[in-house]
Design a protein around this motif. Structure first.
Motif, PDB file in Angstrom:
ATOM      1  N   ILE A 184       0.842  -1.158  -0.064  1.00 37.59           N
ATOM      2  CA  ILE A 184       0.056  -0.037   0.101  1.00 37.59           C
ATOM      3  C   ILE A 184       0.820   1.336  -0.012  1.00 37.59           C
ATOM      4  O   ILE A 184       0.657   2.287  -0.875  1.00 37.59           O
ATOM      5  CB  ILE A 184      -1.198  -0.162   1.189  1.00 37.59           C
ATOM      6  CG1 ILE A 184      -2.066  -1.163   0.832  1.00 37.59           C
ATOM      7  CG2 ILE A 184      -1.522   1.310   1.378  1.00 37.59           C
ATOM      8  CD1 ILE A 184      -3.161  -1.104   1.915  1.00 37.59           C
ATOM      9  N   ASN A 185       1.812   1.048   0.695  1.00 42.13           N
ATOM     10  CA  ASN A 185       2.650   2.448   0.879  1.00 42.13           C
ATOM     11  C   ASN A 185       3.426   3.075  -0.525  1.00 42.13           C
ATOM     12  O   ASN A 185       3.449   4.262  -0.633  1.00 42.13           O
ATOM     13  CB  ASN A 185       4.002   2.367   1.905  1.00 42.13           C
ATOM     14  CG  ASN A 185       3.376   2.235   3.414  1.00 42.13           C
ATOM     15  OD1 ASN A 185       2.248   2.828   3.722  1.00 42.13           O
ATOM     16  ND2 ASN A 185       4.270   1.925   4.166  1.00 42.13           N
ATOM     17  N   THR A 186       3.594   1.932  -1.198  1.00 49.38           N
ATOM     18  CA  THR A 186       4.172   2.241  -2.674  1.00 49.38           C
ATOM     19  C   THR A 186       3.211   2.196  -3.795  1.00 49.38           C
ATOM     20  O   THR A 186       3.307   2.406  -4.985  1.00 49.38           O
ATOM     21  CB  THR A 186       5.351   1.675  -3.108  1.00 49.38           C
ATOM     22  OG1 THR A 186       5.092  -0.016  -2.791  1.00 49.38           O
ATOM     23  CG2 THR A 186       6.587   1.771  -2.192  1.00 49.38           C
ATOM     24  N   LEU A 187       1.942   1.639  -3.414  1.00 44.95           N
ATOM     25  CA  LEU A 187       0.861   1.494  -4.319  1.00 44.95           C
ATOM     26  C   LEU A 187       1.394   0.751  -5.492  1.00 44.95           C
ATOM     27  O   LEU A 187       1.070   1.205  -6.653  1.00 44.95           O
ATOM     28  CB  LEU A 187       0.228   2.857  -4.876  1.00 44.95           C
ATOM     29  CG  LEU A 187      -0.571   3.590  -3.817  1.00 44.95           C
ATOM     30  CD1 LEU A 187      -0.834   5.031  -4.262  1.00 44.95           C
ATOM     31  CD2 LEU A 187      -1.757   2.772  -3.174  1.00 44.95           C
ATOM     32  N   ILE A 188       1.776  -0.692  -5.159  1.00 44.58           N
ATOM     33  CA  ILE A 188       2.263  -1.522  -6.217  1.00 44.58           C
ATOM     34  C   ILE A 188       1.556  -2.696  -6.027  1.00 44.58           C
ATOM     35  O   ILE A 188       1.229  -3.206  -4.838  1.00 44.58           O
ATOM     36  CB  ILE A 188       3.732  -1.545  -6.095  1.00 44.58           C
ATOM     37  CG1 ILE A 188       4.001  -2.639  -7.560  1.00 44.58           C
ATOM     38  CG2 ILE A 188       4.324  -2.234  -4.951  1.00 44.58           C
ATOM     39  CD1 ILE A 188       5.632  -2.735  -7.694  1.00 44.58           C
ATOM     40  N   PHE A 189       1.345  -3.577  -7.187  1.00 44.40           N
ATOM     41  CA  PHE A 189       0.367  -4.697  -7.083  1.00 44.40           C
ATOM     42  C   PHE A 189       0.795  -5.627  -8.041  1.00 44.40           C
ATOM     43  O   PHE A 189       1.299  -5.193  -9.300  1.00 44.40           O
ATOM     44  CB  PHE A 189      -1.169  -4.150  -7.578  1.00 44.40           C
ATOM     45  CG  PHE A 189      -2.097  -5.438  -7.568  1.00 44.40           C
ATOM     46  CD1 PHE A 189      -2.781  -5.864  -6.515  1.00 44.40           C
ATOM     47  CD2 PHE A 189      -2.335  -6.186  -8.843  1.00 44.40           C
ATOM     48  CE1 PHE A 189      -3.775  -6.730  -6.434  1.00 44.40           C
ATOM     49  CE2 PHE A 189      -3.092  -6.863  -8.740  1.00 44.40           C
ATOM     50  CZ  PHE A 189      -3.902  -7.463  -7.599  1.00 44.40           C
ATOM     51  N   SER A 190       0.896  -6.858  -7.807  1.00 45.48           N
ATOM     52  CA  SER A 190       1.059  -7.961  -8.743  1.00 45.48           C
ATOM     53  C   SER A 190       0.249  -9.123  -8.618  1.00 45.48           C
ATOM     54  O   SER A 190      -0.434  -9.346  -7.737  1.00 45.48           O
ATOM     55  CB  SER A 190       2.555  -8.458  -8.667  1.00 45.48           C
ATOM     56  OG  SER A 190       2.646  -9.480  -7.360  1.00 45.48           O
ATOM     57  N   LEU A 191      -0.228  -9.909  -9.675  1.00 44.97           N
ATOM     58  CA  LEU A 191      -1.256 -10.948  -9.702  1.00 44.97           C
ATOM     59  C   LEU A 191      -0.612 -12.071 -10.691  1.00 44.97           C
ATOM     60  O   LEU A 191      -0.277 -11.755 -11.821  1.00 44.97           O
ATOM     61  CB  LEU A 191      -2.561 -10.250 -10.258  1.00 44.97           C
ATOM     62  CG  LEU A 191      -3.876 -11.395 -10.495  1.00 44.97           C
ATOM     63  CD1 LEU A 191      -5.088 -10.517  -9.951  1.00 44.97           C
ATOM     64  CD2 LEU A 191      -3.893 -11.510 -12.033  1.00 44.97           C
ATOM     65  N   LYS A 192      -0.915 -13.091 -10.368  1.00 45.35           N
ATOM     66  CA  LYS A 192      -0.720 -14.082 -11.527  1.00 45.35           C
ATOM     67  C   LYS A 192      -1.887 -15.012 -11.388  1.00 45.35           C
ATOM     68  O   LYS A 192      -2.620 -15.358 -10.203  1.00 45.35           O
ATOM     69  CB  LYS A 192       0.650 -14.809 -11.264  1.00 45.35           C
ATOM     70  CG  LYS A 192       0.825 -15.510 -10.035  1.00 45.35           C
ATOM     71  CD  LYS A 192       2.132 -16.096  -9.668  1.00 45.35           C
ATOM     72  CE  LYS A 192       2.514 -16.704  -8.540  1.00 45.35           C
ATOM     73  NZ  LYS A 192       3.625 -17.403  -8.474  1.00 45.35           N
ATOM     74  N   PHE A 193      -2.207 -15.355 -12.607  1.00 46.87           N
ATOM     75  CA  PHE A 193      -3.548 -16.335 -12.785  1.00 46.87           C
ATOM     76  C   PHE A 193      -3.559 -16.934 -14.232  1.00 46.87           C
ATOM     77  O   PHE A 193      -3.093 -16.437 -15.113  1.00 46.87           O
ATOM     78  CB  PHE A 193      -4.885 -15.367 -12.512  1.00 46.87           C
ATOM     79  CG  PHE A 193      -6.157 -16.255 -12.364  1.00 46.87           C
ATOM     80  CD1 PHE A 193      -6.168 -17.517 -11.755  1.00 46.87           C
ATOM     81  CD2 PHE A 193      -7.441 -15.767 -12.833  1.00 46.87           C
ATOM     82  CE1 PHE A 193      -7.502 -18.124 -11.650  1.00 46.87           C
ATOM     83  CE2 PHE A 193      -8.656 -16.352 -12.657  1.00 46.87           C
ATOM     84  CZ  PHE A 193      -8.593 -17.622 -12.347  1.00 46.87           C
ATOM     85  N   LYS A 194      -3.856 -18.226 -13.889  1.00 46.83           N
ATOM     86  CA  LYS A 194      -4.307 -18.961 -15.372  1.00 46.83           C
ATOM     87  C   LYS A 194      -2.770 -18.926 -16.330  1.00 46.83           C
ATOM     88  O   LYS A 194      -1.685 -19.420 -15.626  1.00 46.83           O
ATOM     89  CB  LYS A 194      -5.179 -18.200 -16.180  1.00 46.83           C
ATOM     90  CG  LYS A 194      -6.802 -18.568 -15.655  1.00 46.83           C
ATOM     91  CD  LYS A 194      -7.589 -18.269 -16.538  1.00 46.83           C
ATOM     92  CE  LYS A 194      -9.097 -18.610 -15.971  1.00 46.83           C
ATOM     93  NZ  LYS A 194     -10.261 -18.367 -16.804  1.00 46.83           N
ATOM     94  N   ASP A 195      -2.884 -18.369 -17.307  1.00 47.98           N
ATOM     95  CA  ASP A 195      -1.597 -18.118 -18.212  1.00 47.98           C
ATOM     96  C   ASP A 195      -0.880 -16.759 -18.294  1.00 47.98           C
ATOM     97  O   ASP A 195      -0.315 -16.278 -19.299  1.00 47.98           O
ATOM     98  CB  ASP A 195      -1.630 -18.741 -19.543  1.00 47.98           C
ATOM     99  CG  ASP A 195      -2.712 -17.775 -20.379  1.00 47.98           C
ATOM    100  OD1 ASP A 195      -3.471 -17.118 -19.777  1.00 47.98           O
ATOM    101  OD2 ASP A 195      -2.589 -17.957 -21.751  1.00 47.98           O
TER     102      ASP A 195
END
Length: 320
Positions: A184-195
Motif C-alpha cells: 500500500i505505501n508504494t501503491l504497487i500490485f502484482s497478480l498471477k492467474f491462469k496463463d
C-alpha cells in the motif's frame, strides 16, 4: 448523479454509510472487495484469509466496502464484467484490455484494502480523525489515487500522460493458481492467474516501466516461468520503493470533466528519480518472492555483484 470531486482524506471519513468512491450517503450497498466472479473462476471458497496492518485476520468473502447502488450498477458492475470476460480468456483477454480498465480495477481493489485499513486504524486510535498520524506524503499519494479512481463513474481525463506503469506478461504454466501481492505505501500490485501475470505501479507516471525497459524488451511476449515472473515482480516492488518522488498534479474541472495534468517529476531536485539500487537489499526482496522455491539469501547473493536470476540476460540496474 452528483459529479463534484470528492476527497475523503480532507475529513478522514471512512465510514460505512458513504460510498467509498463518490461520498454519496444514499443507501450504500456492501460490495465485496474480491468479487464473486473472481473467487469462482479461481476456485476459491472465500474462506481464504488475509492479514491487515492492525493484525486482524479476515476472510476474502468478509471484505466489503460501501458503494452507491447507482454507481455500483451503472459503472462498477460493467467494469467487473469486462474484467471477468477478459480473465476467462487468459493472457489473450487480459493483454487486450485497455490499460485504463486495468488501472481502474486494480486501483479499486487496492483502494478498497486501504479503506478497510483506514477503518481499522481509526477504530484502534492508531490514526486520528484528522489523519495527523499519517505522513503527509502518504495522505497526498492516497488522495491522488482516489481522485483518479473517480474516473470509474465520472469523466476524468489524463492530459497526455499515464499515472501508472502496467505490465501484462504470458506465463508458461497455463494453469497458474490465482494469487496476488500488494504494497500500500508504494501503491504497487502484482497478480498471477491462469496463463498471465500483471504488475502495476499506480502512482509513478510510468517511471518504473521505463526503469526496467531493457528487461521488458528482452521478454517481448515470451512466456515466463513462475520463478521468472516472481523475479520480475520483485524488481518492480524494489524499484517502487527506490522511487523518490511524490507525483504532483494540477486538476481543472470544466463542463463536468476533471482534467489531470502532471507536474514535472524532476522539479527542483537534481538527484535521479530513483535512489541507488543495492543488490543486497534487492536480494532480500527476491528471497521473499522466491520463498515457495526454497532459495536462501546466501544462494541468491552468492556473487555480490550478480544476484541469482532466472533470466538468460539478467539486465539488472547498475548497483550503487
Amino acid at each position: 448523479m452528483n459529479h463534484s470531486l470528492y476527497n475523503p482524506f480532507k475529513t478522514f471519513d471512512f465510514r460505512n454509510d458513504k460510498c467509498f468512491l463518490s461520498g454519496s450517503s444514499t443507501s450504500p450497498l456492501a460490495v465485496r472487495v474480491l468479487p464473486d466472479w473472481l473467487l469462482n473462476m479461481a476456485k476459491l471458497t472465500g474462506e481464504e484469509q488475509i492479514k491487515f496492518l492492525d493484525e486482524s485476520i479476515r476472510t476474502y468473502k468478509s471484505l466489503v466496502v460501501p458503494a452507491s447502488a447507482e454507481i455500483y450498477t451503472e459503472t462498477i458492475l460493467p467494469l467487473e464484467q469486462k474484467l471477468e470476460t477478459a480473465f476467462e480468456q487468459g493472457y489473450k483477454g487480459a493483454s487486450a484490455l485497455p490499460e485504463i480498465d486495468l488501472f481502474h480495477w486494480i486501483g479499486k481493489l487496492m483502494y478498497s484494502f486501504l479503506y478497510i485499513e483506514m477503518q481499522g486504524a481509526i477504530r484502534l486510535k492508531q490514526l486520528s480523525g484528522d489523519g495527523m498520524n499519517m505522513s503527509q506524503g502518504l495522505m497526498h499519494k492516497f488522495s491522488n489515487l482516489h481522485l483518479m479512481l473517480q474516473g470509474i463513474f465520472r469523466a476524468v481525463e489524463f492530459e497526455e500522460f499515464r499515472p501508472w506503469s502496467i505490465v501484462v506478461v504470458p506465463l508458461e504454466n497455463t494453469e497458474t493458481a490465482f494469487s496476488f501481492r500488494d504494497e500500500i505505501n508504494t501503491l504497487i500490485f502484482s497478480l498471477k492467474f491462469k496463463d498471465f501475470g500483471i504488475v502495476a505501479c499506480l502512482q509513478d507516471n510510468g517511471t518504473n516501466k521505463r526503469y526496467h525497459h531493457e528487461l521488458l524488451e528482452s521478454i517481448n511476449d515470451k512466456p515466463l516461468t513462475d520463478q521468472q515472473f516472481e523475479e520480475l515482480a520483485a524488481r518492480f516492488f524494489y524499484s517502487a520503493y527506490l522511487f523518490n518522488r511524490l507525483p504532483e498534479y494540477n486538476v481543472i474541472e470544466a463542463n463536468d470533466v476533471a482534467y489531470i495534468d502532471p507536474m514535472p517529476l524532476r522539479g527542483i531536485q537534481n538527484k535521479p528519480l530513483f535512489d541507488e539500487w543495492q543488490h543486497k537489499t534487492y536480494a532480500q526482496v527476491l528471497e521473499n518472492f522466491w520463498k515457495p522455491y526454497g532459495f536462501t539469501l546466501f544462494e541468491i547473493i552468492k556473487d555480490p555483484k550478480a544476484p541469482m536470476s532466472f533470466f538468460e540476460q539478467p539486465l539488472l540496474p547498475d548497483a550503487g
